[in-house]
Design an enzyme around this catalytic site. Structure first.
Site, PDB file in Angstrom:
ATOM      1  CB  CYS A   1      -2.220  -3.172   7.967  1.00  0.00           C
ATOM      2  SG  CYS A   1      -3.370  -2.888   6.610  1.00  0.00           S
TER       3      CYS A   1
ATOM      4  CB  CYS B   1      -0.912   0.011   1.226  1.00  0.00           C
ATOM      5  SG  CYS B   1       0.027  -0.089   2.744  1.00  0.00           S
TER       6      CYS B   1
HETATM    7 FE1  FES Z   1      -1.223   0.376   4.342  1.00  0.00          FE
HETATM    8 FE2  FES Z   1      -2.809  -0.648   6.162  1.00  0.00          FE
HETATM    9  S1  FES Z   1      -3.375   0.013   4.172  1.00  0.00           S
HETATM   10  S2  FES Z   1      -0.725  -0.291   6.285  1.00  0.00           S
END
Ligand code: FES
Length: 142
Positions: A104, A35
């Protein structure tokens, strides 16, 4: 059923150990390949024990909650114990995370490892390099 457990919500809304340690003995910074979020972890170490730990993150709520829980789980523990902490154990301590948010939780585990590696490097302590995967997070390569 709620998407997030009460513990996740608690650690997200009241994260423990947020901040920086100015004279840290080890600092680790990790990016999440999935992400793009980032995490920075600071450790204070005395006689192989983690006496203080703080984190800063540019990450989502799950990253904040897992980091908060992870810092609580390693504070006062030995470095060896901290290195054994897995993102799965942290997620379990939070009563679970939704499957699509498990990535995450990897940020906290990897940032702790990176901070320990930095501590070892600064102090010229020999270590098993296979314990510290390079930059790229192996868990994110799905
Ligand atoms: Fe990136 Fe959770 S969406 S750490």
């Amino acid at each position: 059923m709620a998407l997030y457990s009460e513990k996740v919500m608690d650690h997200f809304t009241h994260p423990r150990n947020v901040g920086i340690i100015d004279n840290a003995d080890g600092v680790g910074e990790i990016g999440n390949a999935k992400c793009g979020d980032i995490m920075k972890m600071y450790l204070k170490v005395e006689n192989n024990i983690i006496t203080d730990v703080k984190f800063e993150t540019f990450g989502c709520g799950s990253a904040i909650a897992t980091s908060s829980m992870a810092t609580e789980m390693i504070k006062g523990k030995s470095i060896d114990e901290a290195l054994q902490l897995t993102n799965k154990a942290v997620a379990e301590a939070l009563d679970g995370l939704p499957a699509h948010k498990m990535h995450c939780s990897v940020l906290a585990e990897e940032a702790i490892k990176a901070a320990v590696k930095d501590y070892y490097d600064r102090n010229g302590i020999a270590y098993d390099k296979s314990l510290f995967p390079d930059e790229e997070c192996p868990h994110c390569h799905e």
